[in-house]
Scaffold this active site. Structure first.
Site, PDB file in Angstrom:
ATOM      1  N   ARG A  78       4.178  36.572 -19.205  1.00  0.00           N
ATOM      2  CA  ARG A  78       3.897  35.264 -19.807  1.00  0.00           C
ATOM      3  C   ARG A  78       3.577  35.478 -21.281  1.00  0.00           C
ATOM      4  O   ARG A  78       2.639  36.203 -21.613  1.00  0.00           O
ATOM      5  CB  ARG A  78       2.710  34.608 -19.092  1.00  0.00           C
ATOM      6  CG  ARG A  78       2.271  33.338 -19.757  1.00  0.00           C
ATOM      7  CD  ARG A  78       1.076  32.663 -19.067  1.00  0.00           C
ATOM      8  NE  ARG A  78       0.717  31.517 -19.882  1.00  0.00           N
ATOM      9  CZ  ARG A  78      -0.523  31.250 -20.301  1.00  0.00           C
ATOM     10  NH1 ARG A  78      -1.550  32.001 -19.944  1.00  0.00           N
ATOM     11  NH2 ARG A  78      -0.742  30.207 -21.077  1.00  0.00           N
ATOM     12  N   ASN A 301      -6.328  29.227 -15.538  1.00  0.00           N
ATOM     13  CA  ASN A 301      -6.975  30.377 -16.184  1.00  0.00           C
ATOM     14  C   ASN A 301      -8.427  30.414 -15.742  1.00  0.00           C
ATOM     15  O   ASN A 301      -9.139  29.409 -15.873  1.00  0.00           O
ATOM     16  CB  ASN A 301      -6.941  30.244 -17.712  1.00  0.00           C
ATOM     17  CG  ASN A 301      -5.529  30.326 -18.265  1.00  0.00           C
ATOM     18  OD1 ASN A 301      -4.583  30.614 -17.534  1.00  0.00           O
ATOM     19  ND2 ASN A 301      -5.398  30.082 -19.556  1.00  0.00           N
ATOM     20  N   TYR A 303     -12.070  32.886 -15.693  1.00  0.00           N
ATOM     21  CA  TYR A 303     -12.772  34.099 -16.140  1.00  0.00           C
ATOM     22  C   TYR A 303     -14.155  34.290 -15.513  1.00  0.00           C
ATOM     23  O   TYR A 303     -14.513  35.385 -15.137  1.00  0.00           O
ATOM     24  CB  TYR A 303     -12.924  34.092 -17.678  1.00  0.00           C
ATOM     25  CG  TYR A 303     -11.593  34.332 -18.352  1.00  0.00           C
ATOM     26  CD1 TYR A 303     -11.145  35.615 -18.601  1.00  0.00           C
ATOM     27  CD2 TYR A 303     -10.756  33.267 -18.682  1.00  0.00           C
ATOM     28  CE1 TYR A 303      -9.909  35.849 -19.178  1.00  0.00           C
ATOM     29  CE2 TYR A 303      -9.512  33.495 -19.257  1.00  0.00           C
ATOM     30  CZ  TYR A 303      -9.095  34.784 -19.499  1.00  0.00           C
ATOM     31  OH  TYR A 303      -7.864  35.016 -20.047  1.00  0.00           O
TER      32      TYR A 303
HETATM   33  O1  IFM Z   1      -7.788  35.248 -25.269  1.00  0.00           O
HETATM   34  C1  IFM Z   1      -7.972  34.038 -24.612  1.00  0.00           C
HETATM   35  C2  IFM Z   1      -6.655  33.332 -24.398  1.00  0.00           C
HETATM   36  O2  IFM Z   1      -5.986  33.126 -25.594  1.00  0.00           O
HETATM   37  C3  IFM Z   1      -6.890  31.988 -23.762  1.00  0.00           C
HETATM   38  N1  IFM Z   1      -7.710  32.098 -22.571  1.00  0.00           N
HETATM   39  C4  IFM Z   1      -8.911  32.887 -22.655  1.00  0.00           C
HETATM   40  C5  IFM Z   1      -8.618  34.243 -23.257  1.00  0.00           C
HETATM   41  C6  IFM Z   1      -9.916  35.064 -23.358  1.00  0.00           C
HETATM   42  O3  IFM Z   1     -10.850  34.404 -24.127  1.00  0.00           O
END
Ligand code: IFM
Length: 455
Positions: A78, A301, A303
């Protein structure tokens, strides 16, 4: 010994990057200036005033980088396309050298047996458009459609997986409210940021049919991000902070994308802040229908978790550090390692919004473990992070969530926006002086996972 964790046969294993974070060549071969060029060149905006002028020099080293992907056995990659490389002023004149770069990249990927997933907007808006108001003005949506048309005509015969926008919440709130991302607008009333968010969503809705027209049999989606946020206590203030945060960061985007319009409680929150002095006049007839265009997948996404507490109702909620401050529990971004959050976020998006399928388009961890004396990078904490999150992704599949693939963030260390190069998310180590790359131990472990389709 733990049981084996095996993924469905057609599960896709990949890695992700973004143009501004890796390409460099910021003004080469006719590329126009982007808002990130302008922002990072403005003293005081970025840690150590670092910029992406060179970054990983991927613009020149793309062949080497495809070689690394091949070595790891990646099935998909990606990447994002830098809009000002294609249309230096955002609309109008096309820069064919910019298109050539992505043509070569896509051909190189396909030759290596790697499926390209292209993101159209990962935050590098042409500065010329920002000079007209950027995402706060409606005309930027037409420019985005023009750009989409040009690039999907050029690549659409070979790129069959398209993501219109990456994390519209970050582009809107960090860029046009808090000012910590380009273009750096600070406006706590949210008047500008809500306009920006609306135009980003609208441009998504307008772009999807254009991609479908230019890229036969392709799949199109959008990528949203989300932490898993929970209240630190049952107090009304803590619970309301979670409602507000989740409403602003998730529902404000997911609700209109899935046909529900803007969430009324957050409209009220924003109204109180002064966001809509003339009402929501930027939402025109038909916009919500356009935004709710059917898509093929949702990119997610994920984290970390946020445990949220309100000490003072006049201030922003605090994140509570509930676990010992060790790398096992906290990454160097100060983000909590909480794999169940991935399962929860996937479940939340799937069961609440019913996308046809989902990809984890980013997930990963920042640890700065350097090469040892033998040239290996023993990034055990990243490997643990990945292992536990893969297990959570697998549990999501067992729970009936149609998760079709996973992209590690990131293929390689890169420019982490306002943190400059201080944060390293890569499974490949990058020496920015020499542009040497080393597969970290996590990359070697990931290679085995891909090969066995599990671990
Ligand atoms: O690096 C970023 C990415 O560009 C977008 N999502 C989170 C990542 C980590 O902060």
């Amino acid at each position: 010994m733990a049981n084996k964790i095996i993924f469905p046969e057609n599960f896709i294993w990949g890695a992700a990057t973004a143009s501004y974070q890796i390409e460099g060549a910021w003004n080469k071969h006719g590329k126009g200036e982007s808002i990130w060029d302008r922002f990072s060149h403005t003293p005081g905006k970025i840690l150590n005033d670092e910029n992406g002028d060179i970054a990983n020099d991927h613009y020149h080293l793309w062949k080497k980088d495809i070689g690394l992907m091949k070595k790891m056995g990646l099935q998909a990659y990606r990447f994002s396309i830098a809009w000002p490389r294609i249309l230096p002023r955002g609309r109008g004149r096309i820069n064919h050298k910019g298109i050539d770069f992505y043509n070569k990249l896509v051909d190189g990927l396909l030759t290596a047996g790697i499926t390209p997933f292209a993101t159209l907007y990962h935050w590098d808006l042409p500065q010329a458009l920002e000079d007209e108001g950027g995402w706060t003005v409606r005309s930027t949506t037409d420019a985005f459609v023009e750009y989409t048309d040009v690039i999907s005509r050029a690549l659409g015969d070979r790129v069959k997986n398209w993501i219109t926008h990456n994390e519209p919440s970050v582009a809107s709130w960090l860029g046009y409210e808090m000012g910590i991302h380009a273009p750096g607008v600070v406006d706590t009333t949210h008047a500008l940021a809500t306009r920006a968010a609306h135009h980003i969503l609208l441009s998504h809705g307008m772009a999807v049919p254009v991609i479908r027209r230019n890229s036969a049999n392709s799949e199109v989606g959008i990528t949203l991000n989300s932490n898993w946020n929970v209240a630190a206590s049952n107090s009304a203030m803590d619970l309301d902070a979670v409602r507000r945060g989740e409403g602003k960061w998730v529902r404000w985007f997911a609700d209109p994308l899935y046909g529900r319009g803007y969430p009324s409680d957050i409209v009220e929150d924003f109204r109180h802040l002064g966001a809509f002095p003339n009402g929501m006049d930027f939402v025109q007839d038909g916009d919500l229908k356009t935004i709710a265009v059917p898509t093929d997948f949702l990119g997610v996404n994920f984290y970390n978790r946020g445990v949220v507490r309100v000490d003072d109702p006049n201030n922003e909620p605090q994140t509570v550090f509930s676990k010992p401050k060790t790398p096992e529990h906290w990454t160097e971004m100060d983000w909590e390692v909480y794999p169940d959050g991935l399962l929860n976020v996937l479940g939340r998006y799937y069961f609440d919004y019913q996308p046809l399928k989902l990809y984890i388009t980013e997930n990963g961890a920042s640890y700065s473990t350097p090469p040892d004396e033998n040239g290996n990078v023993p990034d055990v904490h990243r490997t643990n992070y990945l292992r536990t999150h893969f297990a959570a992704a697998n549990r999501a599949i067992q729970a009936g969530i149609p998760l079709a693939g996973y992209f590690v963030w990131s293929l390689m260390d890169n420019y982490e926006w306002s943190f400059g190069f201080s944060q390293r998310f890569g499974i490949v180590w990058v020496d920015y002086e020499t542009q040497n790359r080393i597969l970290k131990d996590s990359a070697k472990w990931y290679k085995g996972v891909i090969k066995k389709n599990g671990f």
